[in-house]
Motif scaffolding. Structure first.
Motif, mmCIF file in Angstrom:
data_model
loop_
_atom_site.group_PDB
_atom_site.id
_atom_site.type_symbol
_atom_site.label_atom_id
_atom_site.label_comp_id
_atom_site.label_asym_id
_atom_site.label_seq_id
_atom_site.Cartn_x
_atom_site.Cartn_y
_atom_site.Cartn_z
ATOM 1 N N ASN A 146 3.545 0.185 -12.189
ATOM 2 C CA ASN A 146 2.992 1.282 -12.980
ATOM 3 C C ASN A 146 2.101 2.195 -12.145
ATOM 4 O O ASN A 146 2.179 3.427 -12.245
ATOM 5 N N LEU A 147 1.230 1.596 -11.329
ATOM 6 C CA LEU A 147 0.327 2.405 -10.517
ATOM 7 C C LEU A 147 1.090 3.169 -9.446
ATOM 8 O O LEU A 147 0.809 4.338 -9.187
ATOM 9 N N ALA A 148 2.077 2.517 -8.843
ATOM 10 C CA ALA A 148 2.879 3.182 -7.816
ATOM 11 C C ALA A 148 3.601 4.389 -8.410
ATOM 12 O O ALA A 148 3.659 5.461 -7.796
ATOM 13 N N ALA A 149 4.135 4.222 -9.622
ATOM 14 C CA ALA A 149 4.836 5.328 -10.280
ATOM 15 C C ALA A 149 3.878 6.482 -10.571
ATOM 16 O O ALA A 149 4.216 7.657 -10.383
ATOM 17 N N SER A 171 5.813 4.108 -3.300
ATOM 18 C CA SER A 171 6.608 2.906 -3.543
ATOM 19 C C SER A 171 5.712 1.704 -3.801
ATOM 20 O O SER A 171 4.553 1.665 -3.372
ATOM 21 N N GLU A 172 6.261 0.712 -4.513
ATOM 22 C CA GLU A 172 5.513 -0.526 -4.742
ATOM 23 C C GLU A 172 5.194 -1.215 -3.434
ATOM 24 O O GLU A 172 4.099 -1.783 -3.269
ATOM 25 N N SER A 173 6.115 -1.184 -2.495
ATOM 26 C CA SER A 173 5.887 -1.876 -1.218
ATOM 27 C C SER A 173 4.739 -1.237 -0.442
ATOM 28 O O SER A 173 3.910 -1.936 0.148
ATOM 29 N N LEU A 174 4.660 0.105 -0.472
ATOM 30 C CA LEU A 174 3.552 0.770 0.220
ATOM 31 C C LEU A 174 2.232 0.454 -0.465
ATOM 32 O O LEU A 174 1.228 0.156 0.201
ATOM 33 N N LEU A 175 2.219 0.489 -1.795
ATOM 34 C CA LEU A 175 0.990 0.181 -2.532
ATOM 35 C C LEU A 175 0.538 -1.244 -2.250
ATOM 36 O O LEU A 175 -0.656 -1.508 -2.075
ATOM 37 N N SER A 176 1.482 -2.178 -2.172
ATOM 38 C CA SER A 176 1.148 -3.555 -1.861
ATOM 39 C C SER A 176 0.506 -3.662 -0.481
ATOM 40 O O SER A 176 -0.476 -4.385 -0.284
ATOM 41 N N LYS A 177 1.063 -2.925 0.491
ATOM 42 C CA LYS A 177 0.490 -2.930 1.841
ATOM 43 C C LYS A 177 -0.921 -2.353 1.849
ATOM 44 O O LYS A 177 -1.808 -2.855 2.537
ATOM 45 N N LEU A 201 -6.299 5.457 -11.837
ATOM 46 C CA LEU A 201 -7.166 4.316 -12.143
ATOM 47 C C LEU A 201 -8.415 4.724 -12.919
ATOM 48 O O LEU A 201 -9.233 3.881 -13.277
ATOM 49 N N GLY A 202 -8.571 6.026 -13.165
ATOM 50 C CA GLY A 202 -9.723 6.499 -13.921
ATOM 51 C C GLY A 202 -11.030 6.384 -13.167
ATOM 52 O O GLY A 202 -12.087 6.159 -13.769
ATOM 53 N N THR A 203 -10.981 6.539 -11.847
ATOM 54 C CA THR A 203 -12.189 6.439 -11.038
ATOM 55 C C THR A 203 -12.182 7.570 -10.022
ATOM 56 O O THR A 203 -11.504 8.571 -10.219
#
Length: 206
Positions: free
Chosen positions: A42-45, A50-56, A76-78
């Motif tokens: 959801n956050l990556a979208a 990509s999810e893989s980049l966000l995970s890294k 994230l509302g921050t």
């Protein structure tokens, strides 16, 4: 009478620079995501990555560009300041020369060369956010960036090109600017030496 080093003094930056740890940034992003009960997907979208980049990024193995970090904290509302929250100085009023924190969002990325000197370390009580953007020769901000708010800047040293919408402005020491943050904007060092911009925006977004 002792003279004080100028804020744009490159040697001061080199001595005092505190790089923003990718591990610390990743931990704070992950905590904010989990607090919002968002999945990686959801956050990556929402951030357009990509999810893989966000995970890294969350695991400290990659650093986000400034536009991506803006999108992540917005989802994230921050804001970016909370990702690099610092302890206030003397009673939250005085911040001594040589003791202000420096952050670099992505020290390994080629061609950016930007360090932010915190004039006001992040605090939830501040309506303003103020940094000195130190830009190495050849450095430029990733962008363009858009966000809510208003900002004003003053060129402390060097030569800068500021791009707002499709307008380009060549600025020199002593020049200033102001614009609504919702207009796409970015900048670069247009000279041969280090440039520095005293930059204030509200609400805090960095």
């Amino acid at each position: 009478m002792n003279s004080k080093p100028k804020p744009s003094d490159g040697s001061r930056v080199a001595r005092s620079d505190v790089l923003a740890s990718p591990n610390r940034l990743g931990v704070r992003l992950k905590l904010a995501r989990q607090t919002k009960e968002m999945t990686l997907k959801n956050l990556a979208a929402s951030a357009g990555c990509s999810e893989s980049l966000l995970s890294k990024i969350e695991n400290g193995k990659a650093s986000p560009s400034l536009p991506m970090l803006h999108r992540l904290v917005e989802a994230l509302g921050t804001n970016i300041g909370r990702m690099f929250e610092e302890v206030d100085g003397e009673e939250g009023i005085v911040f001594r020369a040589g003791q202000r924190p420096f952050i670099t969002l992505d020290p390994l990325r080629q061609g950016e060369g930007i360090t932010l000197e915190r004039v006001i370390p992040y605090s939830v009580g501040h309506l303003l956010q103020c940094n000195i953007h130190h830009i190495d020769a050849g450095g430029s901000s990733a962008g363009p960036i858009q966000h809510v708010g208003e900002e004003v800047g003053y060129v402390v040293a060097g030569e800068v090109e500021l791009i707002v919408d499709d307008l380009s402005f060549r600025l020199f020491e002593g020049d200033s600017f102001a614009f609504q943050s919702g207009r796409p904007h970015h900048y670069r060092n247009a000279g041969t030496g280090r440039a520095s911009i005293f930059w204030v925006n509200t609400p805090p977004t960095f």
